[in-house]
Design a protein around this motif. Structure first.
Motif, PDB file in Angstrom:
ATOM      1  N   CYS A 117       0.630  -0.814   0.379  1.00 33.21           N
ATOM      2  CA  CYS A 117      -0.171  -0.062   0.076  1.00 33.21           C
ATOM      3  C   CYS A 117       1.135   0.910   0.048  1.00 33.21           C
ATOM      4  CB  CYS A 117      -0.625  -0.037   1.065  1.00 33.21           C
ATOM      5  SG  CYS A 117      -0.369  -0.191   2.666  1.00 33.21           S
ATOM      6  N   GLU A 118       2.297   1.688   0.780  1.00 37.52           N
ATOM      7  CA  GLU A 118       2.393   2.375   0.860  1.00 37.52           C
ATOM      8  C   GLU A 118       3.209   3.253  -0.608  1.00 37.52           C
ATOM      9  OE1 GLU A 118       5.727   2.419   2.993  1.00 37.52           O
ATOM     10  OE2 GLU A 118       7.009   3.736   3.627  1.00 37.52           O
ATOM     11  N   PRO A 119       3.586   2.634  -1.916  1.00 40.25           N
ATOM     12  CA  PRO A 119       3.574   3.304  -2.910  1.00 40.25           C
ATOM     13  C   PRO A 119       2.264   3.981  -3.795  1.00 40.25           C
ATOM     14  CG  PRO A 119       4.537   1.149  -2.996  1.00 40.25           C
ATOM     15  CD  PRO A 119       3.951   0.879  -1.895  1.00 40.25           C
ATOM     16  N   GLU A 120       1.607   3.547  -2.849  1.00 38.29           N
ATOM     17  CA  GLU A 120       0.617   3.489  -3.852  1.00 38.29           C
ATOM     18  C   GLU A 120      -0.432   4.769  -2.823  1.00 38.29           C
ATOM     19  OE1 GLU A 120      -0.351   2.053  -6.501  1.00 38.29           O
ATOM     20  OE2 GLU A 120       0.921   0.594  -6.288  1.00 38.29           O
ATOM     21  N   CYS A 121      -0.189   5.196  -2.097  1.00 38.46           N
ATOM     22  CA  CYS A 121      -0.892   6.502  -1.747  1.00 38.46           C
ATOM     23  C   CYS A 121       0.091   7.937  -2.536  1.00 38.46           C
ATOM     24  CB  CYS A 121      -1.035   6.696  -0.398  1.00 38.46           C
ATOM     25  SG  CYS A 121      -0.978   7.929   0.860  1.00 38.46           S
ATOM     26  N   PRO A 122      -1.560   8.827  -3.014  1.00 34.89           N
ATOM     27  CA  PRO A 122      -1.113   9.513  -3.860  1.00 34.89           C
ATOM     28  C   PRO A 122      -0.645  10.960  -2.636  1.00 34.89           C
ATOM     29  CG  PRO A 122      -3.515   9.710  -3.111  1.00 34.89           C
ATOM     30  CD  PRO A 122      -2.473   8.218  -3.131  1.00 34.89           C
ATOM     31  N   VAL A 123      -0.640  10.642  -1.066  1.00 28.86           N
ATOM     32  CA  VAL A 123      -0.015  11.475  -0.547  1.00 28.86           C
ATOM     33  C   VAL A 123       0.683  11.044   0.527  1.00 28.86           C
ATOM     34  CG1 VAL A 123      -2.398  13.359  -0.921  1.00 28.86           C
ATOM     35  CG2 VAL A 123      -2.111  11.612   0.983  1.00 28.86           C
ATOM     36  N   ASP A 124       1.030  10.096  -0.389  1.00 28.46           N
ATOM     37  CA  ASP A 124       2.247   9.393   1.026  1.00 28.46           C
ATOM     38  C   ASP A 124       2.361   9.841   2.590  1.00 28.46           C
ATOM     39  OD1 ASP A 124       3.488   9.139  -1.204  1.00 28.46           O
ATOM     40  OD2 ASP A 124       4.481  10.954  -1.377  1.00 28.46           O
ATOM     41  N   VAL A 125       0.375   8.854   2.882  1.00 30.17           N
ATOM     42  CA  VAL A 125       0.195   9.077   3.922  1.00 30.17           C
ATOM     43  C   VAL A 125       0.466   7.645   5.136  1.00 30.17           C
ATOM     44  CG1 VAL A 125      -1.065  11.352   4.329  1.00 30.17           C
ATOM     45  CG2 VAL A 125      -1.460   9.010   3.926  1.00 30.17           C
ATOM     46  N   ILE A 126       1.108   6.823   4.341  1.00 33.53           N
ATOM     47  CA  ILE A 126       1.232   5.261   5.131  1.00 33.53           C
ATOM     48  C   ILE A 126       2.095   5.139   5.552  1.00 33.53           C
ATOM     49  CG2 ILE A 126       1.060   3.039   4.647  1.00 33.53           C
ATOM     50  CD1 ILE A 126      -1.436   3.575   2.666  1.00 33.53           C
ATOM     51  N   SER A 127       3.015   4.855   6.224  1.00 36.31           N
ATOM     52  CA  SER A 127       4.629   3.983   6.930  1.00 36.31           C
ATOM     53  C   SER A 127       4.105   2.591   7.457  1.00 36.31           C
ATOM     54  CB  SER A 127       4.569   5.629   7.532  1.00 36.31           C
ATOM     55  OG  SER A 127       4.482   5.786   8.989  1.00 36.31           O
ATOM     56  N   ALA A 128       5.277   2.417   7.490  1.00 39.11           N
ATOM     57  CA  ALA A 128       5.728   1.510   8.460  1.00 39.11           C
ATOM     58  C   ALA A 128       5.590   1.824   9.716  1.00 39.11           C
ATOM     59  CB  ALA A 128       7.023   0.912   8.276  1.00 39.11           C
TER      60      ALA A 128
ATOM     61  N   ILE B 201       2.949  -3.191  12.372  1.00 37.58           N
ATOM     62  CA  ILE B 201       2.206  -3.136  10.678  1.00 37.58           C
ATOM     63  C   ILE B 201       1.784  -1.800  10.188  1.00 37.58           C
ATOM     64  CG2 ILE B 201      -0.507  -4.573  12.337  1.00 37.58           C
ATOM     65  CD1 ILE B 201      -1.406  -2.061  12.491  1.00 37.58           C
ATOM     66  N   TYR B 202       1.494  -1.717   9.137  1.00 39.27           N
ATOM     67  CA  TYR B 202       1.513  -0.261   8.484  1.00 39.27           C
ATOM     68  C   TYR B 202       0.534   0.602   8.952  1.00 39.27           C
ATOM     69  CZ  TYR B 202       4.957  -0.874   5.160  1.00 39.27           C
ATOM     70  OH  TYR B 202       6.548  -1.659   5.098  1.00 39.27           O
ATOM     71  N   VAL B 203       0.834   1.834   9.387  1.00 34.07           N
ATOM     72  CA  VAL B 203       0.159   3.145   9.819  1.00 34.07           C
ATOM     73  C   VAL B 203      -0.170   4.203   8.595  1.00 34.07           C
ATOM     74  CG1 VAL B 203       0.501   2.558  11.898  1.00 34.07           C
ATOM     75  CG2 VAL B 203       1.761   4.046  10.152  1.00 34.07           C
ATOM     76  N   ILE B 204      -1.718   4.576   9.017  1.00 35.75           N
ATOM     77  CA  ILE B 204      -1.578   5.939   8.132  1.00 35.75           C
ATOM     78  C   ILE B 204      -2.281   6.922   8.772  1.00 35.75           C
ATOM     79  CG2 ILE B 204      -3.872   7.149   6.980  1.00 35.75           C
ATOM     80  CD1 ILE B 204      -4.284   4.205   5.972  1.00 35.75           C
ATOM     81  N   ASP B 205      -1.349   8.123   8.310  1.00 41.14           N
ATOM     82  CA  ASP B 205      -1.269   9.266   9.120  1.00 41.14           C
ATOM     83  C   ASP B 205      -2.608  10.336   8.786  1.00 41.14           C
ATOM     84  OD1 ASP B 205      -1.547  12.310  10.155  1.00 41.14           O
ATOM     85  OD2 ASP B 205       0.199  12.788   9.002  1.00 41.14           O
ATOM     86  N   GLU B 206      -3.515  10.429   9.535  1.00 40.27           N
ATOM     87  CA  GLU B 206      -4.866  10.100   9.453  1.00 40.27           C
ATOM     88  C   GLU B 206      -5.269  11.469   8.922  1.00 40.27           C
ATOM     89  OE1 GLU B 206      -7.528   8.166  12.729  1.00 40.27           O
ATOM     90  OE2 GLU B 206      -6.317   6.972  12.544  1.00 40.27           O
ATOM     91  N   ASP B 207      -4.791  12.542   9.346  1.00 40.17           N
ATOM     92  CA  ASP B 207      -4.925  14.002   8.978  1.00 40.17           C
ATOM     93  C   ASP B 207      -4.624  13.693   7.581  1.00 40.17           C
ATOM     94  OD1 ASP B 207      -5.182  14.914  12.021  1.00 40.17           O
ATOM     95  OD2 ASP B 207      -3.079  15.217  12.239  1.00 40.17           O
ATOM     96  N   GLY B 208      -4.132  13.367   6.850  1.00 38.92           N
ATOM     97  CA  GLY B 208      -3.351  13.657   5.327  1.00 38.92           C
ATOM     98  C   GLY B 208      -4.215  12.598   4.468  1.00 38.92           C
ATOM     99  N   CYS B 209      -5.112  11.319   5.078  1.00 42.85           N
ATOM    100  CA  CYS B 209      -5.777  10.885   4.155  1.00 42.85           C
ATOM    101  C   CYS B 209      -6.991  11.725   3.262  1.00 42.85           C
ATOM    102  CB  CYS B 209      -6.089   9.343   5.356  1.00 42.85           C
ATOM    103  SG  CYS B 209      -6.955   9.159   4.016  1.00 42.85           S
ATOM    104  N   ILE B 210      -7.183  11.305   2.084  1.00 47.26           N
ATOM    105  CA  ILE B 210      -8.308  11.706   1.240  1.00 47.26           C
ATOM    106  C   ILE B 210      -9.010  11.162   1.388  1.00 47.26           C
ATOM    107  CG2 ILE B 210      -6.491  14.317   0.846  1.00 47.26           C
ATOM    108  CD1 ILE B 210      -6.048  11.932  -2.205  1.00 47.26           C
TER     109      ILE B 210
END
Ligand code: SF4
Ligand code: SF4
Length: 56
Positions: free
Chosen positions: A15-26, A30-39
């Motif tokens: 998932c990490e390289p697929e995020c257009p706003v780069d808010v996924i990281s290890a 588990i991997y996590v999403i920065d919820e403030d940036g997710c569109i």
């Protein structure tokens, strides 16, 4: 609102390289999403083999 990654995540990293706003990281376990940036585009969910990212 945001997608979140559940404990179903197997840390494959797909998932990490697929995020257009780069808010996924290890995270620690588990991997996590920065919820403030997710569109909420759903790209992470589309590539996840275990359906771990879910809209919240
Ligand atoms: Fe990134 Fe889209 Fe997933 Fe949000 S839903 S974390 S913007 S890929
Ligand atoms: Fe975890 Fe799914 Fe992302 Fe792989 S694609 S790191 S299993 S959330």
């Amino acid at each position: 609102m945001s997608y979140v990654i559940t404990d179903a995540c197997i840390s494959c990293g797909a998932c990490e390289p697929e995020c257009p706003v780069d808010v996924i990281s290890a995270g620690d376990t588990i991997y996590v999403i920065d919820e403030d940036g997710c569109i909420e585009c759903g790209a992470c969910a589309n590539v996840c083999p275990v359906d771990a990212p879910i809209p919240q």
